[in-house]
Design a protein around this motif. Structure first.
Motif, PDB file in Angstrom:
ATOM      1  N   GLY A 224       0.804  -1.209   0.000  1.00  0.00           N
ATOM      2  CA  GLY A 224       0.000   0.000   0.000  1.00  0.00           C
ATOM      3  C   GLY A 224       0.844   1.269   0.000  1.00  0.00           C
ATOM      4  N   ASP A 225       0.357   2.289  -0.672  1.00  0.00           N
ATOM      5  CA  ASP A 225       0.999   3.600  -0.742  1.00  0.00           C
ATOM      6  C   ASP A 225       2.392   3.546  -1.365  1.00  0.00           C
ATOM      7  OD1 ASP A 225      -1.076   5.211   0.394  1.00  0.00           O
ATOM      8  OD2 ASP A 225      -0.529   4.455   2.379  1.00  0.00           O
ATOM      9  N   ALA A 226       2.685   2.504  -2.134  1.00  0.00           N
ATOM     10  CA  ALA A 226       4.008   2.359  -2.736  1.00  0.00           C
ATOM     11  C   ALA A 226       3.960   2.366  -4.259  1.00  0.00           C
ATOM     12  CB  ALA A 226       4.676   1.074  -2.255  1.00  0.00           C
ATOM     13  N   ASN A 227       2.762   2.457  -4.843  1.00  0.00           N
ATOM     14  CA  ASN A 227       2.621   2.457  -6.299  1.00  0.00           C
ATOM     15  C   ASN A 227       3.373   1.282  -6.922  1.00  0.00           C
ATOM     16  OD1 ASN A 227       1.041   4.962  -6.608  1.00  0.00           O
ATOM     17  ND2 ASN A 227       2.885   5.949  -5.812  1.00  0.00           N
ATOM     18  N   GLY A 228       3.093   0.082  -6.399  1.00  0.00           N
ATOM     19  CA  GLY A 228       3.738  -1.123  -6.889  1.00  0.00           C
ATOM     20  C   GLY A 228       2.831  -2.031  -7.689  1.00  0.00           C
TER      21      GLY A 228
END
Length: 415
Positions: A224-228
């Motif tokens: 999450g929140d890592a743009n992976g």
């Protein structure tokens, strides 16, 4: 391997058919030419979802701040809002956009007030959408922006995107212009009303790639929140190899090719025009969908029961409808084979046979403009039906961050 060591920012009915087949204002040819979609999220009707969210309660006298990462740059931008599943207009009292900081903060001096027809307040039409006026703000590819919406009244249930894998924030009162995060004491992992950010005035890159699918496209299993998510990784890889193109994520977790769902959105043929073909600058779509159609009937998951037992021929007919719609608009279609999913809750004798038949057709039919063979690329050594443990998020169905990076490489090579 990550190509960017640090990510910028924090992270149905006949009526439904008629609505999604209509052309939204932002897609009108005379307004579309200079705009490029830089980010999108596929709208869904309000539902309980997989974790707590605010869609069913909506908003009353509250600000909601949402952080999104753009895959194209420009000197001006506009936002698109969706009330596709709202039975009444929703009054938006005010809105801003700014460079995202950490968490709910925004960068000082970057806050821009948004207008709609030159007015600060506007109504998002029932079963419709609304785009803002252009606002000057220089943005770079892979820059995150924070869009804040303030609703002074009561919205009712909110059209939203359930599985954002990014944090959104809520504050009581009008805090749309705040740069400090202090007022934003509540958080969720969904996006509300926000369905797109478009840019103009930047260096023109290739036409946008829209990734269309289910939870594997949406990003289930990524950090999450890592743009992976794999579309994020795809945009990064294209840029790193000198072929930059905007990449737009039109995945909806749990979605199906052939059937509608209250939780998982409209079937593919119904939402394909809205979520793919109406995106400004779209030139290619990658279709990766079908594992839920064939796997829900094997699963004990109670969110989609009774699940139809779907044949390979039925699923292939669904793909052909998407190919026909895309080609009629001059959009190229990359067909992605279904990933291995043995030992997952979607696996069973029928699902195994149908997935094999469908993947064979995708590889050999010649009906797609190109094929990304994710089935073979993601398979475990020694058992082609099993997702490679190095790529498995733990449920034998969804990839982890490393798996999404591997997927992006395969798709980028086919593009």
């Amino acid at each position: 391997m990550k190509f960017f060591a640090a990510k910028t920012g924090a992270a149905v009915s006949a009526l439904a058919i008629a609505l999604t087949m209509s052309t939204p204002a932002w897609a009108a040819p005379e307004r579309q030419a200079s705009w490029q979609a830089a980010w999108t999220a596929a709208p869904q009707r309000a539902s309980a979802g997989f974790e707590p969210n605010w869609s069913e309660e909506g908003f009353t006298g509250q600000s909601v701040r949402q952080v999104v990462r753009l895959t194209s740059g420009g000197s001006s931008l506009r936002i698109r809002l969706s009330n596709d599943y709202g039975p009444a207009p929703v009054r938006l009292t005010g809105a801003t956009v700014a460079y995202a900081g950490q968490g709910a903060s925004t960068r000082p001096q970057s806050v821009r007030k948004l207008t709609f027809g030159k007015a600060a307040s506007a109504a998002i039409p029932a079963h419709g959408g609304l785009s803002s006026d252009p606002v000057k703000l220089d943005v770079r590819p892979f820059q995150s922006v924070a869009v804040t919406l303030y609703f002074a009244g009561t919205t009712g249930p909110a059209t939203f995107h359930s599985q954002a894998y990014a944090t959104s924030y809520r504050a009581q009162g009008d805090h749309s212009a705040d740069t400090a995060p202090d007022a934003y004491g509540q958080a969720t992992h969904s996006w509300y009303y926000l369905s797109g950010v478009d840019v103009t005035g930047g260096a023109r890159t290739g036409d946008a790639v829209v990734t269309f699918g289910d939870s594997i496209t949406d990003g289930f299993g990524s950090t999450g929140d890592a743009n992976g998510r794999y579309p994020d990784e795809l945009a990064e890889r294209l840029a790193a190899t000198g072929r930059p193109r905007p990449v737009l994520n039109a995945g909806i977790g749990g979605s199906l090719v052939l059937n509608d769902s209250a939780w998982y959105g409209d079937r593919s043929a119904v939402r394909f025009k809205r979520d793919v073909l109406d995106q400004p600058g779209a030139g290619t779509v990658v279709v990766l969908q079908g594992v839920n159609d064939i796997g829900f009937s094997e699963s004990d998951t109670p969110t989609y029961k009774p699940a139809p037992v779907v044949s390979a021929d039925e699923l292939i007919a669904g793909y052909r409808r998407l190919i026909s719609q895309a080609h009629a608009k001059g959009v190229k279609v990359v067909g992605a084979t279904l990933l291995p999913f043995k030992n997952s809750d979607h696996w069973g004798t029928h699902a195994a046979a149908v997935s094999d038949a469908v993947n064979h057709w995708i590889r050999t039919s010649g009906e797609f403009d190109a094929v990304a063979d994710l089935d073979r690329a993601m398979a475990a050594p020694g058992d082609a039906d099993v997702l490679n443990p190095a790529y498995d998020s733990g449920d034998h169905l969804h990839p982890n961050d490393a798996g999404y990076t591997a997927m992006a490489k395969v798709v980028a090579d086919r593009l």
